[in-house]
Write a protein that holds these residues in place. Structure first.
Motif, mmCIF file in Angstrom:
data_model
loop_
_atom_site.group_PDB
_atom_site.id
_atom_site.type_symbol
_atom_site.label_atom_id
_atom_site.label_comp_id
_atom_site.label_asym_id
_atom_site.label_seq_id
_atom_site.Cartn_x
_atom_site.Cartn_y
_atom_site.Cartn_z
ATOM 1 N N ALA A 89 0.840 -1.198 0.000
ATOM 2 C CA ALA A 89 0.000 0.000 0.000
ATOM 3 C C ALA A 89 0.873 1.245 0.000
ATOM 4 O O ALA A 89 1.962 1.254 0.582
ATOM 5 N N GLY A 90 0.393 2.279 -0.660
ATOM 6 C CA GLY A 90 1.111 3.548 -0.699
ATOM 7 C C GLY A 90 0.629 4.453 0.421
ATOM 8 O O GLY A 90 0.704 4.091 1.601
ATOM 9 N N VAL A 91 0.111 5.597 0.046
ATOM 10 C CA VAL A 91 -0.405 6.554 1.029
ATOM 11 C C VAL A 91 -1.581 5.912 1.756
ATOM 12 O O VAL A 91 -2.542 5.459 1.130
ATOM 13 N N LEU A 92 -1.494 5.849 3.075
ATOM 14 C CA LEU A 92 -2.566 5.276 3.867
ATOM 15 C C LEU A 92 -3.643 6.322 4.119
ATOM 16 O O LEU A 92 -3.350 7.471 4.468
ATOM 17 N N THR A 93 -4.884 5.905 3.956
ATOM 18 C CA THR A 93 -6.004 6.790 4.185
ATOM 19 C C THR A 93 -7.190 5.961 4.625
ATOM 20 O O THR A 93 -7.060 4.776 4.938
ATOM 21 N N PHE A 94 -8.356 6.581 4.669
ATOM 22 C CA PHE A 94 -9.597 5.883 4.976
ATOM 23 C C PHE A 94 -10.644 6.285 3.952
ATOM 24 O O PHE A 94 -10.611 7.389 3.416
ATOM 25 N N ASP A 95 -11.559 5.382 3.718
ATOM 26 C CA ASP A 95 -12.703 5.661 2.858
ATOM 27 C C ASP A 95 -13.860 6.020 3.779
ATOM 28 O O ASP A 95 -14.432 5.149 4.435
ATOM 29 N N PHE A 96 -14.161 7.314 3.859
ATOM 30 C CA PHE A 96 -15.251 7.805 4.692
ATOM 31 C C PHE A 96 -16.549 7.790 3.896
ATOM 32 O O PHE A 96 -16.556 8.151 2.716
ATOM 33 N N PRO A 97 -17.666 7.404 4.497
ATOM 34 C CA PRO A 97 -18.940 7.417 3.785
ATOM 35 C C PRO A 97 -19.254 8.823 3.262
ATOM 36 O O PRO A 97 -19.069 9.816 3.965
ATOM 37 N N GLY A 98 -19.652 8.886 1.998
ATOM 38 C CA GLY A 98 -20.062 10.160 1.419
ATOM 39 C C GLY A 98 -18.941 11.038 0.923
ATOM 40 O O GLY A 98 -19.189 12.130 0.421
ATOM 41 N N TYR A 99 -17.698 10.592 1.034
ATOM 42 C CA TYR A 99 -16.583 11.400 0.559
ATOM 43 C C TYR A 99 -16.626 11.440 -0.956
ATOM 44 O O TYR A 99 -16.591 10.418 -1.615
ATOM 45 N N ARG A 100 -16.718 12.605 -1.538
ATOM 46 C CA ARG A 100 -16.986 12.758 -2.966
ATOM 47 C C ARG A 100 -15.771 12.546 -3.868
ATOM 48 O O ARG A 100 -15.913 12.273 -5.028
ATOM 49 N N GLU A 101 -14.582 12.691 -3.359
ATOM 50 C CA GLU A 101 -13.380 12.562 -4.183
ATOM 51 C C GLU A 101 -12.725 11.201 -3.997
ATOM 52 O O GLU A 101 -11.520 11.085 -3.993
ATOM 53 N N SER A 102 -13.541 10.175 -3.888
ATOM 54 C CA SER A 102 -13.003 8.856 -3.576
ATOM 55 C C SER A 102 -12.563 8.071 -4.811
ATOM 56 O O SER A 102 -12.264 6.895 -4.707
ATOM 57 N N GLY A 103 -12.486 8.686 -5.992
ATOM 58 C CA GLY A 103 -12.098 7.988 -7.206
ATOM 59 C C GLY A 103 -10.727 7.349 -7.143
ATOM 60 O O GLY A 103 -10.488 6.321 -7.772
ATOM 61 N N ARG A 104 -9.810 7.920 -6.413
ATOM 62 C CA ARG A 104 -8.449 7.369 -6.305
ATOM 63 C C ARG A 104 -8.276 6.498 -5.065
ATOM 64 O O ARG A 104 -7.229 5.910 -4.864
ATOM 65 N N ILE A 105 -9.293 6.426 -4.243
ATOM 66 C CA ILE A 105 -9.195 5.642 -3.016
ATOM 67 C C ILE A 105 -9.466 4.176 -3.335
ATOM 68 O O ILE A 105 -10.467 3.833 -3.946
ATOM 69 N N ARG A 106 -8.528 3.321 -2.923
ATOM 70 C CA ARG A 106 -8.659 1.879 -3.142
ATOM 71 C C ARG A 106 -8.746 1.190 -1.789
ATOM 72 O O ARG A 106 -7.845 1.315 -0.953
ATOM 73 N N PRO A 107 -9.827 0.451 -1.545
ATOM 74 C CA PRO A 107 -9.961 -0.262 -0.265
ATOM 75 C C PRO A 107 -8.860 -1.297 -0.097
ATOM 76 O O PRO A 107 -8.432 -1.939 -1.061
ATOM 77 N N ILE A 108 -8.392 -1.447 1.127
ATOM 78 C CA ILE A 108 -7.445 -2.499 1.487
ATOM 79 C C ILE A 108 -7.909 -3.097 2.805
ATOM 80 O O ILE A 108 -8.793 -2.556 3.469
ATOM 81 N N THR A 109 -7.308 -4.204 3.191
ATOM 82 C CA THR A 109 -7.678 -4.834 4.461
ATOM 83 C C THR A 109 -6.989 -4.113 5.621
ATOM 84 O O THR A 109 -5.998 -3.397 5.433
ATOM 85 N N TRP A 110 -7.522 -4.358 6.806
ATOM 86 C CA TRP A 110 -6.859 -3.815 7.988
ATOM 87 C C TRP A 110 -5.450 -4.381 8.115
ATOM 88 O O TRP A 110 -4.530 -3.670 8.502
#
Length: 91
Positions: free
Chosen positions: A31-52
């Protein structure tokens, strides 16, 4: 600030946030930059889910700190966080 996995997971869970990375920032198959996918976040096009497990493996490997805020100044829940390396020269 914390490195405690339980604290980080609880903070994210309270916000219904799922572990994620930013697509295109991966390195050496991790994984690269660590982040979270928050519900309703509009700019999530580059966000890729990963496991804990992936999230924490990367977090621990890079020896990061999790800097977070529980509440905003108005008392509302805050989603502010960042990960930071204590080994960076400007840290």
């Amino acid at each position: 600030m914390t490195t405690n996995h339980d604290v980080i997971r609880r903070w994210a869970s309270d916000r219904r946030a799922e572990p994620a990375t930013i697509s295109g920032t991966e390195r050496d198959g991790r994984a690269g930059v660590l982040t979270f996918d928050f519900p309703g976040y509009r700019e999530s096009g580059r966000i890729r889910p990963i496991t804990w497990d992936e999230w924490f493996d990367t977090f621990d490997l890079r020896q990061l700190n999790f800097i977070y805020q529980e509440e905003r100044s108005n008392g509302g829940q805050s989603n502010f966080f960042r990960t930071e390396s204590p080994h960076r020269e400007d840290a």
